[in-house]
Scaffold this motif. Structure first.
Motif, mmCIF file in Angstrom:
data_model
loop_
_atom_site.group_PDB
_atom_site.id
_atom_site.type_symbol
_atom_site.label_atom_id
_atom_site.label_comp_id
_atom_site.label_asym_id
_atom_site.label_seq_id
_atom_site.Cartn_x
_atom_site.Cartn_y
_atom_site.Cartn_z
ATOM 1 N N ALA A 193 0.854 -1.187 0.000
ATOM 2 C CA ALA A 193 0.000 0.000 0.000
ATOM 3 C C ALA A 193 0.891 1.238 0.000
ATOM 4 O O ALA A 193 2.085 1.174 0.256
ATOM 5 C CB ALA A 193 -0.914 0.000 1.227
ATOM 6 N N SER A 194 0.295 2.377 -0.284
ATOM 7 C CA SER A 194 1.027 3.633 -0.226
ATOM 8 C C SER A 194 1.113 4.102 1.218
ATOM 9 O O SER A 194 0.302 3.720 2.084
ATOM 10 C CB SER A 194 0.324 4.692 -1.064
ATOM 11 N N TRP A 195 2.062 4.972 1.493
ATOM 12 C CA TRP A 195 2.146 5.559 2.817
ATOM 13 C C TRP A 195 0.868 6.340 3.135
ATOM 14 O O TRP A 195 0.357 6.284 4.267
ATOM 15 C CB TRP A 195 3.351 6.491 2.915
ATOM 16 N N ASP A 196 0.358 7.050 2.183
ATOM 17 C CA ASP A 196 -0.832 7.860 2.445
ATOM 18 C C ASP A 196 -1.997 6.983 2.886
ATOM 19 O O ASP A 196 -2.697 7.296 3.854
ATOM 20 C CB ASP A 196 -1.197 8.655 1.191
ATOM 21 N N GLU A 197 -2.213 5.878 2.181
ATOM 22 C CA GLU A 197 -3.321 4.992 2.534
ATOM 23 C C GLU A 197 -3.100 4.365 3.907
ATOM 24 O O GLU A 197 -4.019 4.306 4.741
ATOM 25 C CB GLU A 197 -3.472 3.900 1.477
ATOM 26 N N ALA A 198 -1.872 3.904 4.163
ATOM 27 C CA ALA A 198 -1.591 3.224 5.429
ATOM 28 C C ALA A 198 -1.692 4.186 6.612
ATOM 29 O O ALA A 198 -2.316 3.863 7.638
ATOM 30 C CB ALA A 198 -0.200 2.594 5.371
ATOM 31 N N LEU A 199 -1.101 5.361 6.481
ATOM 32 C CA LEU A 199 -1.120 6.316 7.583
ATOM 33 C C LEU A 199 -2.529 6.823 7.859
ATOM 34 O O LEU A 199 -2.921 7.010 9.022
ATOM 35 C CB LEU A 199 -0.189 7.486 7.274
ATOM 36 N N GLU A 200 -3.285 7.049 6.802
ATOM 37 C CA GLU A 200 -4.662 7.510 6.996
ATOM 38 C C GLU A 200 -5.493 6.454 7.712
ATOM 39 O O GLU A 200 -6.308 6.776 8.595
ATOM 40 C CB GLU A 200 -5.293 7.867 5.644
ATOM 41 N N GLU A 230 3.710 11.881 11.882
ATOM 42 C CA GLU A 230 2.699 12.002 10.832
ATOM 43 C C GLU A 230 1.347 11.487 11.315
ATOM 44 O O GLU A 230 0.297 12.059 10.991
ATOM 45 C CB GLU A 230 3.152 11.235 9.591
ATOM 46 N N ILE A 231 1.354 10.425 12.126
ATOM 47 C CA ILE A 231 0.097 9.964 12.707
ATOM 48 C C ILE A 231 -0.484 11.045 13.616
ATOM 49 O O ILE A 231 -1.690 11.316 13.616
ATOM 50 C CB ILE A 231 0.303 8.653 13.481
ATOM 51 N N GLY A 232 0.392 11.674 14.424
ATOM 52 C CA GLY A 232 -0.076 12.767 15.274
ATOM 53 C C GLY A 232 -0.719 13.893 14.468
ATOM 54 O O GLY A 232 -1.769 14.438 14.845
ATOM 55 N N ARG A 233 -0.105 14.253 13.347
ATOM 56 C CA ARG A 233 -0.666 15.310 12.507
ATOM 57 C C ARG A 233 -2.010 14.890 11.936
ATOM 58 O O ARG A 233 -2.972 15.675 11.907
ATOM 59 C CB ARG A 233 0.320 15.666 11.385
ATOM 60 N N ARG A 234 -2.077 13.629 11.472
ATOM 61 C CA ARG A 234 -3.324 13.163 10.851
ATOM 62 C C ARG A 234 -4.430 12.957 11.892
ATOM 63 O O ARG A 234 -5.612 12.883 11.520
ATOM 64 C CB ARG A 234 -3.067 11.884 10.064
ATOM 65 N N MET A 235 -4.062 12.856 13.156
ATOM 66 C CA MET A 235 -5.082 12.769 14.200
ATOM 67 C C MET A 235 -5.551 14.153 14.651
ATOM 68 O O MET A 235 -6.337 14.268 15.593
ATOM 69 C CB MET A 235 -4.541 11.959 15.389
ATOM 70 N N ALA A 286 -1.490 19.021 14.159
ATOM 71 C CA ALA A 286 -0.453 19.368 13.189
ATOM 72 C C ALA A 286 0.681 20.168 13.808
ATOM 73 O O ALA A 286 1.862 19.878 13.597
ATOM 74 C CB ALA A 286 -1.076 20.124 12.020
ATOM 75 N N ALA A 287 0.365 21.194 14.566
ATOM 76 C CA ALA A 287 1.407 22.076 15.092
ATOM 77 C C ALA A 287 2.307 21.352 16.087
ATOM 78 O O ALA A 287 3.530 21.552 16.102
ATOM 79 C CB ALA A 287 0.771 23.298 15.754
ATOM 80 N N ALA A 288 1.731 20.503 16.916
ATOM 81 C CA ALA A 288 2.499 19.827 17.969
ATOM 82 C C ALA A 288 3.485 18.819 17.404
ATOM 83 O O ALA A 288 4.489 18.492 18.055
ATOM 84 C CB ALA A 288 1.557 19.135 18.942
ATOM 85 N N PHE A 289 3.215 18.309 16.203
ATOM 86 C CA PHE A 289 4.059 17.253 15.636
ATOM 87 C C PHE A 289 4.655 17.665 14.299
ATOM 88 O O PHE A 289 4.997 16.829 13.467
ATOM 89 C CB PHE A 289 3.250 15.961 15.507
ATOM 90 N N ASP A 290 4.864 18.948 14.147
ATOM 91 C CA ASP A 290 5.416 19.478 12.907
ATOM 92 C C ASP A 290 6.943 19.484 12.974
ATOM 93 O O ASP A 290 7.589 20.526 12.913
ATOM 94 C CB ASP A 290 4.884 20.894 12.659
ATOM 95 N N TYR A 291 7.516 18.296 13.119
ATOM 96 C CA TYR A 291 8.971 18.174 13.219
ATOM 97 C C TYR A 291 9.583 17.956 11.840
ATOM 98 O O TYR A 291 9.033 17.223 11.005
ATOM 99 C CB TYR A 291 9.354 16.991 14.108
ATOM 100 N N ALA A 292 10.733 18.575 11.637
ATOM 101 C CA ALA A 292 11.444 18.412 10.370
ATOM 102 C C ALA A 292 12.679 17.545 10.495
ATOM 103 O O ALA A 292 13.213 17.082 9.479
ATOM 104 C CB ALA A 292 11.846 19.787 9.826
#
Length: 876
Positions: A74-81, A476-481, A484-490
Motif C-alpha cells: 500500500a502507499s504511505w498515504d493509505e496506510a497512515l490515513e 505524521e500519525i499525530g498530525r493526521r489525528m 499538526a502544530a504539535a508534531f510538525d517536526y522536520a
C-alpha cells in the motif's frame, strides 16, 4: 583494499546497553565496514562478537520496504490515513485507554519522545509501555524508592577504580563483554577482586575470585545477610547515615531473614561478607538475574541498602550499578517510555509534574493515571479492553511471558499496527498494517547507555525502498489525528532540542535528568555532537551522584527500604519439578532478526538447547544430544539437551532467542509464567517451573541448503551459513518415501538426486545437484546423526560429489565447531595448534590464532578446551 571514497561516520552499536562507539564506512554496495571507535568513552575501540559482525547484518534480505495492509502493498498515504482513522475512531468510541503503544529499547530517544508525547499528551492515555519493562523496570522502581528518582549513581570508570566488583545475576562476559574486559584489565593492572553471584556457573565465573551459586531467587536473603554483617562489624558509615532515613528499619528487617535460604555454606557466606566489608571501594553490578523476579524491586533495594549503609556510593570505585540489556533502555527511561512515568524523570502521579509537562507541550489533555504495564497491557488486549495496538520494533508474540496467550491476544485484537524493519517475525505476521521503518545504519538520533552517556547514532546508509524513520512515522500519525502544530517536526535535531528544553523544566522541579545545556544546540552542533554524560547544564556536566548526601526525596535524604526475602512466585510440584532459568547466549540478540543474518554469529550455538545437570539427566534417561520435551502450565517446548554441571540439580536453563521463524517448537517464553513484581510490573523470567522428559522422535535429521528451508516436522531449528542454510530436524513419524520428503523439504521437484538408503537401519542420505554443484542435502536416521556439520555447511553451491559421506576429504581440514566468532576459529583448529605449537595458555592461543584476542567472550571456552587438551596429553 577497503573503499576509502566514502566518509567514515561515527555512530553507536545497536545492541546492549554498554553503548559502544563504532565507526562506519559504506562500501558502495549496500554494505558497511564496521570498527570500534577508539575515542568513544564506553569502549575505546573494543567491540564484542556481535558488534564486530554488524557489517554482515545490514543487507536487504527480508527487509520490509513498503507499507502493507492486510498483506498487500500500500502507499504511505493509505496506510497512515488508516492508522490515524482507526486510532482516532477507537478513542472516540471507547475512550483513550482503549488504545495502546508497545515500544522498544531499539527506538532512538527522539522516536521515544514523539511516541510518549502523542500517547500521554494528545491521546490522553498512559497506555504506552516498552519491552524494557522486561529487563530493567525493577531497577527503576528500586532507584526511585531509594534515591527519589531513577538515577544511576556511578560511571564505567568505577569498574576500573573498584577494589571489588560483584556481579549479581549478570553474565557480563557474554551479555556485556566490553565491560567485562574492562574489569579484567583492572584485575590485571591493580588487582581488582571479582565475585560472581549466580545460580549458574557462567562464562563470567572464569577467573573470578569467588562464585556463589546461590539458590534461585534468594538474592535478597544474601544481601540482607550482608547488611546484618555490616551492622555487626560496625561498618556503617555514621557520617553518611545522617543523610539516610529508614536505616534501622532496614537493618531490623534484614535480621529477620535467614541467609541459609541462599543454599550457600556458612563458610561461603562469611567469606563473601568479609571480602565486601573489607573492600572500601565496591561496585555491585546487577542485571536480569536480579530484576526479572516477582521480588525484583526488593532485591534491588537490598543491594542498594548495603551501599547506603556504608556510604559506598557516588565515590570513585563505588556504588550499585544496573547494566541494561538494550541500546536505549536508558533513553526510554529518561523520556517517559514506561507506562507509569513522564518525560525527563517526571512523575506521572505528581500533579505539579503533570501540569508542567501539560503546559510545556500545550497539549489538549495529559494522562493522569498510570497506564497498563506490559503484562497487563496484553491481558487487556486479550480481553478486549484494548482494541487498537501499535507495536514498534519488538516481538512480544515471542518475548513476553505466557507467549502463546500473548500471540493469541494480538491475533484477536481489532486493529494491530506493527512498525519494523521486517515482516518476518512472529508478531509482524499478526498485523493488520505493517509500516516499514529505517534500520540501524539508516537512522539518525541519540541513545543513552548504562552510565548515562548520550551518544549519536548516525546515518551511514541510504534508507531503502519506502522506509521512513520512526519519529517521522509517529509524528505524521499525530498530525493526521488533528495535532499538526504539535508534531510538525522536520528533523531529529528539532525533537532533541525540545526534549532538552523540557529537561530544563524538570530541573527546575528538582529532577536529576537535565540536559538543558543542549537546548539551543543548532543542527550543525547536533550533527557533530560528541558523546556526553548527563546531567548537562550551565552549572554541571556529568559526574557521579549522591556522594554529597543529596537525594531527590522530599527533605533531600536517601531511603533505606526494609525488605524481606520472598521465594519465587512459582513453586515446583511433582508435575513440574524443575526451576527454569532463561537468558541470552554470547552471539545472538533478542529474537535474532538482526544477528541471525550473520553466518558467523549463527555458527557458535546453532540451535536451541536446555542445560540440565547430569544427575537429573541420568534419572530421566537423557543422553547428550537427545531432544527433550518441556511442559509448564502455560506452554511447551522441544530443545536439545546439554548435560552440564554449570546448572544445579533441579535447575535447567534455556536461551530465549528462538522464534517461530527459526525454531517454532523452542519459543521458550511460552513456558514462562506471567507473574510480575508488584511494584515494578517486571515479569519473573528466571524461575518458572517445568517438567522435563526425553523426546523420542521417529527420526532425526540434519540438512544443508543453498535456499531457506522450513521443515514440516515436530522439531526443527535453522541457521544461516556462508553458503545458505543448515537445519536440525526431528519427526514424529517416518516419511513413506525419503526422496519425496527431501524434494518437498528443499522445493526441488526436478533436481538430480543422489540417494543412499539403509532401510534396515532406518537411515537415509539424499543430495541434490545441478550443473555439478550441490543444491541441498539431507541426512536422517533413528538417532542424532553424527556428521561434520561445519564442513557440510560450506558445501552448497560447490562441487561436492562426495557430500553424502558427511566428512571432509583428507586434503581438506575441518575447522570444527566455531569457538571464536570474532575471528572464525573452530575447535579443531584450536586443538591442532595446542598440540603442534605446544600452547600452554589462553594468551598463547590468542597469539597463534587471534582467538580470544578481541572481545574476550570466548576466553572461558578456550580455557576449558586448553585444560581438557593438556589433561589428555598428561594422561597419555
Amino acid at each position: 583494499m577497503k573503499d576509502q571514497s566514502f566518509p567514515e561516520i561515527r555512530s553507536t552499536c545497536p545492541y546492549c546497553g554498554v553503548g559502544c562507539g563504532v565507526r562506519l564506512r559504506a562500501d558502495g554496495n549496500g554494505g558497511l565496514d564496521v570498527r570500534g571507535d577508539p575515542d568513544h568513552p564506553a569502549n575505546f575501540g573494543k567491540l564484542c562478537s556481535k558488534g564486530s559482525a554488524l557489517g554482515e547484518t545490514v543487507g536487504l534480505d527480508g527487509r520490509l520496504l513498503s507499507p502493507r495492509i492486510h498483506g498487500r502493498d500500500a502507499s504511505w498515504d493509505e496506510a497512515l490515513e488508516l492508522v490515524a482513522d482507526r486510532f482516532r475512531d477507537t478513542v472516540a468510541r471507547h475512550g483513550p485507554d482503549s488504545v495502546a503503544f508497545y515500544v522498544s529499547g531499539q527506538l532512538l530517544t527522539e522516536d521515544y519522545y514523539v511516541a510518549n508525547k502523542l500517547m500521554k499528551g494528545y491521546v490522553g492515555s498512559a497506555n504506552i509501555d516498552t519491552n524494557s519493562r522486561l529487563c530493567m523496570a525493577s531497577s527503576v522502581a528500586g532507584h526511585k524508592r531509594a534515591f527519589g528518582t531513577d538515577t544511576v549513581p556511578g560511571t564505567y570508570e568505577d569498574l576500573e577504580e573498584a577494589d571489588l566488583v560483584v556481579l549479581v545475576g549478570s553474565n557480563l562476559a557474554w551479555c556485556h563483554p566490553v565491560l567485562h574486559q574492562r574489569i579484567l584489565a583492572a584485575r590485571e593492572a591493580r588487582g581488582t577482586r571479582l565475585v560472581v553471584i549466580d545460580p549458574r556457573r557462567t562464562a563470567s565465573c572464569d577467573g573470578a575470585d569467588m562464585h556463589l551459586g546461590l539458590a534461585a531467587g534468594s538474592d535478597a536473603a544474601l544481601f540482607n545477610g550482608l547488611l546484618s554483617a555490616i551492622d555487626a562489624a560496625g561498618a556503617i558509615d555514621d557520617d553518611f547515615s545522617a543523610h539516610i532515613t529508614g536505616m534501622q528499619d532496614a537493618i531490623a528487617a534484614a535480621a529477620l531473614d535467614d541467609d541459609a535460604a541462599t543454599g550457600l555454606t556458612r563458610a561461603q557466606l562469611d567469606a563473601f561478607y568479609k571480602l565486601w566489608i573489607g573492600s572500601r571501594r565496591v561496585v555491585t553490578v546487577y542485571s536480569q538475574g536480579v530484576n526479572q523476579s516477582t521480588s525484583g524491586t526488593d532485591k534491588v533495594n537490598a543491594i542498594v541498602n548495603c551501599h547506603l549503609a556504608t556510604g559506598r556510593i557516588g565515590l570513585p570505585g563505588t556504588g550499585p550499578f544496573s547494566v541494561t540489556g538494550q541500546p536505549n533502555a536508558m533513553g526510554g527511561r529518561e523520556v517517559g517510555g514506561l507506562a507509569n512515568t513522564l518525560a525527563c524523570h517526571l512523575d506521572l502521579e505528581n500533579p505539579d509534574h503533570r501540569a508542567a509537562v501539560h503546559q510545556f507541550w500545550d497539549s489538549p489533555v495529559i494522562a493522569d493515571t498510570p497506564g497498563k504495564k506490559a503484562v497487563d497491557m496484553f491481558r487487556a488486549v486479550g480481553d478486549g479492553r484494548i482494541r487498537a495496538l501499535w507495536i514498534i520494533h519488538t516481538n512480544p508474540a515471542v518475548t513476553m511471558p505466557d507467549a502463546d496467550a500473548v500471540r493469541d491476544a494480538i491475533a484477536g485484537c481489532d486493529f494491530v499496527v506493527v512498525s519494523d524493519i521486517t515482516a518476518q517475525t512472529d508478531t509482524a505476521r499478526l498485523a493488520h498494517v505493517l509500516l516499514p521503518a529505517t534500520a540501524w545504519g539508516e537512522k539518525d538520533g541519540t541513545v543513552t547507555n548504562s552510565d548515562r552517556t548520550i551518544s549519536r547514532q548516525r546515518t551511514a546508509l541510504p534508507a531503502p525502498g519506502d522506509t521512513r524513520p520512526d519519529w517521522d512515522i509517529i509524528a505524521e500519525i499525530g498530525r493526521r489525528m488533528g495535532h499538526a502544530a504539535a508534531f510538525d517536526y522536520a528533523s531529529p535535531a528539532e525533537i532533541f532540542r525540545e526534549y532538552a528544553a523540557l529537561s530544563g523544566v524538570a530541573g527546575t522541579l528538582g529532577r536529576d535528568f537535565d540536559i538543558s545545556g543542549k537546548a539551543e544546540l543548532g543542527d550543525s552542533g547536533y550533527k557533530t555532537m560528541a558523546p556526553f554524560r548527563w546531567p548537562f547544564t550551565q552549572g554541571r556536566q556529568g559526574g557521579r551522584f549522591f556522594a554529597d548526601g543529596q537525594f531527590y526525596h522530599d527533605g533531600g535524604k536517601g531511603r533505606m527500604i526494609p525488605v524481606r526475602h520472598r521465594a519465587p512466585g512459582s513453586t515446583p510440584t511433582a508435575d513440574t519439578p524443575f526451576r527454569l532459568n532463561t537468558g541470552r547466549i554470547r552471539d545472538q540478540w533478542h529474537t535474532m532478526t538482526r544477528t541471525a543474518l550473520s553466518p558467523r554469529l549463527s555458527a557458535h550455538l546453532a540451535e536451541p538447547y536446555l542445560e540440565i545437570h547430569p544427575t537429573d539427566a541420568a534419572r530421566l534417561h537423557i543422553s547428550p544430544a537427545d531432544l527433550v520435551h518441556l511442559h509448564s502450565p502455560h506452554g511447551r517446548a522441544i530443545l536439545r539437551a546439554r548435560l552440564t554441571d554449570a546448572v544445579q540439580p533441579g535447575d535447567v536453563f534455556a536461551p530465549m532467542h528462538w522464534t517461530g521463524e527459526t525454531a517454532p517448537a523452542a519459543r521458550i517464553d511460552a513456558l514462562v509464567a506471567p507473574l510480575t513484581d508488584p511494584v515494578s510490573g517486571q515479569p519473573e523470567s528466571k524461575a518458572s517451573v517445568v517438567s522435563v522428559a526425553r523426546f523420542d522422535p521417529a527420526w532425526y535429521g540434519f540438512a544443508v541448503s543453498s535456499q531457506p528451508l522450513s521443515p514440516d516436522s515436530a522439531y526443527w531449528a535453522r541457521a544461516r551459513t556462508r553458503t545458505g542454510w543448515r537445519a536440525e530436524m526431528a519427526g514424529a513419524t517416518l516419511p513413506q518415501d525419503w526422496e519425496n520428503y527431501a524434494r518437498g523439504l528443499f522445493d526441488l521437484p526436478q533436481a538430480q538426486a543422489q540417494v543412499m538408503l539403509d532401510a534396515r537401519r532406518g537411515r537415509a542420505r539424499i543430495a541434490f545437484h545441478h550443473d555439478g554443484k550441490l543444491l541441498a542435502a539431507l541426512f536422517a536416521g533413528p538417532e542424532p546423526v553424527a556428521l561434520k556439520r561445519e564442513f557440510l555447511a560450506t558445501l552448497p553451491g560447490t562441487a561436492a560429489p562426495d557430500a553424502l559421506t558427511g566428512h571432509p576429504p583428507a586434503d581438506r581440514p575441518d575447522p570444527g565447531p566455531l569457538v571464536c566468532s570474532c575471528f572464525n576459529v573452530g575447535l579443531n583448529t584450536i586443538l591442532a595448534a595446542i598440540e603442534d605449537q605446544h600452547l600452554m595458555s589462553v594468551e598463547a592461543i590468542g597469539t597463534a590464532l587471534e582467538a580470544g584476542a578481541n572481545c574476550g567472550s570466548c576466553r572461558p571456552e578456550l580455557a576449558g578446551i586448553l585444560a581438557s587438551a593438556l589433561s589428555k596429553e598428561a594422561a597419555e
